[in-house]
Design an enzyme around this catalytic site. Sequence first.
Site: not given
Length: 297
Positions: A33, A35, A61, A186-187, A149, A147, A37
């Site tokens: 997680l 910010e 996925q 996260s990446r 993004k 989100g 998320h």
Amino acid sequence: MQLLSTVNAVRQYVAAARRQQQSIGLVPTMGYLHEGHLSLARKAREQNDIVIMSIFVNPTQFGPGEDLERYPRALERDRELAAATGVDAIFAPAVPEMYPDGYATYVRVEGITEYLCGASRPGHFEGVATVVSKLFNIVQPDRAYFGLKDYQQAQVIKRMVIDLNIPVEIVTVPTVREADGLALSSRNKYLTPVQRQSATALYQALKKGAVLIRSGERRAEIVREAMVAEILSRPETRVDYVAVSDAQTLKPITTINKGKVLLALAVWVGNTRLIDNLTVEVADNVAHHDEEQATPG
Ligand code: PAF
């Protein structure tokens, strides 16, 4: 805060909440997680009696050769962050709980999945739509939070709930960015210091595209070329796609007309593939980009 790992445990938890007439918000995540998320969780906290967050690195996925194995996982840390943000329960199933032996059913959304990430990651949105529809059936939330993004993902989910008559309200939340514009992901953890610097090119390119449109440029190819040049000016970058698209159909456009335009890109920075986007509202002669900005507080 409850930690639930089976479908049955979620059903019991949800049934108890429903007996008390409580509304339920679901925040689907793959964990690790940040910010972004947490902004989804805060929105869910504002709008529902109960907030359930799912944490599941969904294998369906990820394509062959993608980062399923190395995708970062940190359940303990995630538990603390979620609890501090007011999440009531985490659903963190193991893979066989979601995909037991004999699993054979997939959800495919047509049309909008042909473009952008759908074109460069075959099968990706089928995996997303499948796991999200399973999560909706397991939790049966009133609202679910995504989100922006992942703009295309949010559109795919919206299409899916309409087409499959799933009674859940989809709430989208603005992209959260670092101070230099890099969208939280996260990446981002994979990036070396030099790559982290190069990664600011994604947002710079989007802003450059938006400025060109706002100053009257109506040829999508000119806008696209300027964005590509911005990205390639940085070390260790490679373009997967840069697109000027219709914000509803996601289809690439050649001439920018009145309406909502999506600037979207996927860029390799070293071995890490990052995505970002911006929408621009084009009036007859003036345009303004209408992404509400959110920065970590
Ligand atoms: O956006 C994500 O983290 C994932 O695609 C989602 C929606 C949790 C489905 O696995």
